[in-house]
Design a protein around this motif. Sequence first.
Motif, PDB file in Angstrom:
ATOM      1  N   VAL A  17      13.378   9.568 -24.509  1.00  0.00           N
ATOM      2  CA  VAL A  17      12.046  10.178 -24.609  1.00  0.00           C
ATOM      3  C   VAL A  17      11.668  10.369 -26.076  1.00  0.00           C
ATOM      4  CG1 VAL A  17      10.710  12.259 -24.144  1.00  0.00           C
ATOM      5  CG2 VAL A  17      12.130  11.280 -22.356  1.00  0.00           C
ATOM      6  N   GLY A  18      12.612  10.886 -26.886  1.00  0.00           N
ATOM      7  CA  GLY A  18      12.342  11.046 -28.317  1.00  0.00           C
ATOM      8  C   GLY A  18      12.091   9.712 -28.995  1.00  0.00           C
TER       9      GLY A  18
ATOM     10  N   LEU B  47      10.472  17.632 -21.274  1.00  0.00           N
ATOM     11  CA  LEU B  47       9.265  18.114 -21.935  1.00  0.00           C
ATOM     12  C   LEU B  47       9.598  18.793 -23.261  1.00  0.00           C
ATOM     13  CD1 LEU B  47       7.167  19.531 -18.946  1.00  0.00           C
ATOM     14  CD2 LEU B  47       6.891  17.343 -20.153  1.00  0.00           C
ATOM     15  N   VAL B  48      10.678  19.566 -23.269  1.00  0.00           N
ATOM     16  CA  VAL B  48      11.101  20.210 -24.521  1.00  0.00           C
ATOM     17  C   VAL B  48      11.465  19.158 -25.561  1.00  0.00           C
ATOM     18  CG1 VAL B  48      12.864  21.678 -25.572  1.00  0.00           C
ATOM     19  CG2 VAL B  48      11.862  22.319 -23.371  1.00  0.00           C
TER      20      VAL B  48
ATOM     21  N   THR C 141       7.496  15.216 -30.888  1.00  0.00           N
ATOM     22  CA  THR C 141       6.112  15.239 -31.369  1.00  0.00           C
ATOM     23  C   THR C 141       5.997  16.050 -32.643  1.00  0.00           C
ATOM     24  OG1 THR C 141       5.315  15.051 -29.091  1.00  0.00           O
ATOM     25  CG2 THR C 141       3.745  15.815 -30.747  1.00  0.00           C
ATOM     26  N   ALA C 142       6.691  17.201 -32.681  1.00  0.00           N
ATOM     27  CA  ALA C 142       6.674  18.026 -33.889  1.00  0.00           C
ATOM     28  C   ALA C 142       7.267  17.267 -35.071  1.00  0.00           C
ATOM     29  CB  ALA C 142       7.443  19.324 -33.643  1.00  0.00           C
ATOM     30  N   ALA C 143       8.364  16.553 -34.832  1.00  0.00           N
ATOM     31  CA  ALA C 143       8.977  15.761 -35.903  1.00  0.00           C
ATOM     32  C   ALA C 143       8.028  14.663 -36.373  1.00  0.00           C
ATOM     33  CB  ALA C 143      10.293  15.155 -35.421  1.00  0.00           C
TER      34      ALA C 143
END
Length: 439
Positions: free
Chosen positions: A167-168, A214-215, A221-223
Amino acid sequence: MAGGGSFLVALLKRGAPAIASATSELPDEIADPAPMHALRRISRMSGPIDPTERDTLLLRATRYVVLIPLGFRLLAVPGQFGVFVFQHGVTGLVPVGVFTLLSVLLNLVGFRWMFRSAPFRGRDAGKLLAVDLVFTVLSPLVLALTVPVEAYFDALAVSSAHLFGEVGLLTLALGVPTGLVFGLAAFPLRMLANWLNTGRFHLGPALSTFSALLVEMFLATAALLLTGLGTRLALAYGTRNGRLAERAQQHRMLHDTVLQTLEAMALSDTPNATSNAEERLVEMQRLARAQAMEIRQTIESAASERAEAGARPLGEKLATLAAEMARDGLRAQLVVAELDDDTLSEVRQIAIRDAVREAMRNTMKHSGTDRVVVRVEERDGGIAVITRDHGSGFSAADHPAGFGISESITARLAEVGGTSLVESGLAGGGTRVTLWVPF
């Protein structure tokens, strides 16, 4: 601006490759050093871009962000496998062990491919990503069919570590929508795996996995946002500082060329100068012609001039400079220690040469002597160049450093990591200028 759009939107939609457009449409306000509200600065960084402008080097560099999820999986999957072995021993060991081995190999191949020296090819990257995605989708189903029921959910935890990294990886490489779609698809996939192993869908474990996904997507997304906005801010500051450096270089060129020539023309009208008007006119024409040629070479062929200069070591550069100054009436004695020509970069050699030129011109204009000694030696992990004259000297209190010392010498050396020291009123009179740059 052709096909303009928001940098923030492009970053979220396309992932790290959108950072290649971060060099376009950079407003000066982003790099304004004046205090600004954080949200306002972020708003400026997130503003319009031209997506048709793509920096190739930046595009290749930003793709390395995918090393984060690859590294996560290299650590998390074997770690979770160790927990599985501790809890269940040999039960289900073979299928879970094979999965762990294949996961590690896939990530090692990804690392190796990202670090190779060959040109980056998006099509090949897409194939590797597709293989990784297929493995991520099929592995929980295979584990569900091969692992005993009593060890199944712990085995699934091993594959979940790989799933979280996927996901990442998709979020960073292809954008948030792709990562979100895969995260949503993972929910029914896990319920299907549960049914294949236990005959039940087990909604609770599937929801738990989906929540963790999701986490993981939020963190990715933050990265992505921090990397993209940070890169754009750094580019804006770099552009601003580059403009300031270019302006300082232009000022130095004017000071070291045009201004020096004008002052030389003015000095030629001293009592010691020839009283023959025709000879003075010829001298003025010679100075003007030489200056015009120097400026033209600086403007039109700076790159080739640097390349030619790069073929000569520092000692030869200074010898050429001494010959140049001799034509203007300053006799320089050059003392050069035995140096390794490869120890000093070309940029630092040029900075030293130009700073020495300014020091020698100051000697010619202010010292009242026509002799100077230039000594080059190794010192304190670098190269030191000392110019010394025995002229009249000056008092630092009465004559503070002007543009020539502060910019053409001190600032020029500071830009390449060096230092300068100007001493006058020494025993025996005169002035000593010590220039130093590291290897």
